[in-house]
Enzyme design. Sequence first.
Site, PDB file in Angstrom:
ATOM      1  N   PHE A 144     -56.386  39.834 -96.591  1.00 53.84           N
ATOM      2  CA  PHE A 144     -56.771  40.876 -97.410  1.00 53.84           C
ATOM      3  C   PHE A 144     -58.058  41.810 -96.585  1.00 53.84           C
ATOM      4  CE2 PHE A 144     -58.842  43.842-100.318  1.00 53.84           C
ATOM      5  CZ  PHE A 144     -57.702  44.497-100.789  1.00 53.84           C
ATOM      6  N   ASP A 230     -64.397  39.189 -90.971  1.00 49.90           N
ATOM      7  CA  ASP A 230     -64.422  40.442 -91.923  1.00 49.90           C
ATOM      8  C   ASP A 230     -65.301  39.477 -93.202  1.00 49.90           C
ATOM      9  OD1 ASP A 230     -64.078  41.744 -94.706  1.00 49.90           O
ATOM     10  OD2 ASP A 230     -61.976  42.223 -94.179  1.00 49.90           O
ATOM     11  N   LYS A 259     -68.940  45.410-100.336  1.00 54.77           N
ATOM     12  CA  LYS A 259     -69.164  44.934-101.392  1.00 54.77           C
ATOM     13  C   LYS A 259     -70.854  44.786-101.675  1.00 54.77           C
ATOM     14  CE  LYS A 259     -64.579  43.392-102.267  1.00 54.77           C
ATOM     15  NZ  LYS A 259     -63.566  42.940-101.500  1.00 54.77           N
TER      16      LYS A 259
HETATM   17  C1  LIG Z   1     -62.682  44.051-100.809  1.00 53.47           C
HETATM   18  C2  LIG Z   1     -62.407  43.557 -99.361  1.00 53.47           C
HETATM   19  C3  LIG Z   1     -62.028  44.645 -98.352  1.00 53.47           C
HETATM   20  C4  LIG Z   1     -62.064  46.070 -98.704  1.00 53.47           C
HETATM   21  O1  LIG Z   1     -63.216  46.484 -99.390  1.00 53.47           O
HETATM   22  P1  LIG Z   1     -63.033  47.954-100.309  1.00 53.47           P
HETATM   23  O2  LIG Z   1     -64.455  48.366-100.675  1.00 53.47           O
HETATM   24  O3  LIG Z   1     -62.236  47.681-101.506  1.00 53.47           O
HETATM   25  O4  LIG Z   1     -62.364  49.006 -99.376  1.00 53.47           O
HETATM   26  C5  LIG Z   1     -61.989  44.328 -97.188  1.00 53.47           C
HETATM   27  N1  LIG Z   1     -61.876  43.078 -96.792  1.00 53.47           N
HETATM   28  C6  LIG Z   1     -62.076  42.174 -97.545  1.00 53.47           C
HETATM   29  C7  LIG Z   1     -62.171  40.667 -97.056  1.00 53.47           C
HETATM   30  C8  LIG Z   1     -62.397  42.257 -98.982  1.00 53.47           C
HETATM   31  O5  LIG Z   1     -62.510  41.282 -99.638  1.00 53.47           O
END
Ligand SMILES: *Cc1c(COP(=O)(O)O)cnc(C)c1O
Length: 414
Positions: A144, A230, A259
């Site tokens: 994700f 990520d 985040k």
């Molecule tokens: C939440 C998340 C994203 C996307 O972040 P948004 O601010 O919702 O666009 C990307 N990578 C990971 C691992 C995430 O948990």
Amino acid sequence: MEMVQSSKEAIALENKYGAHNYHPLPVVLSKGEGVFLWDVEGKKYYDFLSAYSAVNQGHCHPRIVGALKEQAEQLTLTSRAFHSDVLGVFEKYMSEYFGFDKVLPMNTGAEAVETAIKLCRKWAYEKKGISQNEAKIIVCENNFHGRTTTIISFSNDPVARKNFGPYTEGFIKIAYDDIDALEAALKEENVAGFLVEPIQGEAGVYVPQDGFLSKANELCKQNNVLFIADEVQTGIARTGELLACNYENVNPDILVLGKAVSGGVYPVSAVLANNEVMDVIGPGQHGSTFGGNPLAAKVAMAALDVIRDEKLADNAKRLGEIFRERMNAFIQKSDLVSLVRGKGLLNAIVINDTEDSSTAWDICVKLKENGLLAKPTHGNIIRFAPPLVMTEEQLHDCCDIIERTINDCTKSEA
Ligand SMILES: *Cc1c(COP(=O)(O)O)cnc(C)c1O
């Protein structure tokens, strides 16, 4: 401005006037402080999701909100057409905090992932010498990374993908936590990067085997391929270290953050890299109107000060161990939970039922009634990720609620 009077009214408004792109638990929140949330009827809850780990510092942290208020009265946005007196300070702060030469600020996690993909491709053509439009990035199954058209192109979640094609090319998908698959994929031609979550959060908190990240990083180095971490969900102390990569002493070539960089106060994301990679980007080649604005910069610096000054990584590590110990003891006595896994305060329990059953959802509804908010991630998996400012006493209180709720669900099933 109109105010809602009840949860029912608020939910009806969302259903009628908002796109139906989420399926929230039926709770309407109106206030937050630390580890607690309150609904419009005044009922108090423990937050056990932390806005998908964006609120690691706890709700409405006074230092972060203070920084927001102060800067909001001074200057909010200049765009990057002009310099600001905050941007450079923020960029130095971020680079030193995370140990990279440079940072590229954006707003959301998905934008930061897109930025990392663009940087990686440009580096591939200009530094590695891959022929135009041939660069490939290795990604993992069940990843994700966000919701843009390119990112969903390499998702394998049918719900996230269906009817959004045509899809962006240039990705090779391998199994997660499979070093042999990575080694094989790295032998293909024109590989530029490996994009990976150090723990797969959305997929259900899948923790790879010890050594996977360091071996993957080593293989990338040997093959002149960029290791892109990520850490949007795993970063910022969530897993008990500032970054989940720190557990294996891995310094990614590109680090993606979002985040909790802002403690949930304002959308801030960032991509960090050393000059060899970051300097491939020139004026006009990438950007964002709001990226790196003075408000975002001040909020992020305050949020990261809080992580360091309140030693939230240590707290997450210690409480995470207590949480998993309690859940493991509970599993011995409960037929409804089959396992607990995670690192620090990023954990999940797996409900002993089929993936398409409603049991996990029903448990979350009951947890809500008992004063704790959590949500199933995929199928029968419930993610537990409270704010990192939780105390040990509060954590035990929460474990009591979770155990009592699951025991009640077991009885009502029988
Ligand atoms: C939440 C998340 C994203 C996307 O972040 P948004 O601010 O919702 O666009 C990307 N990578 C990971 C691992 C995430 O948990």
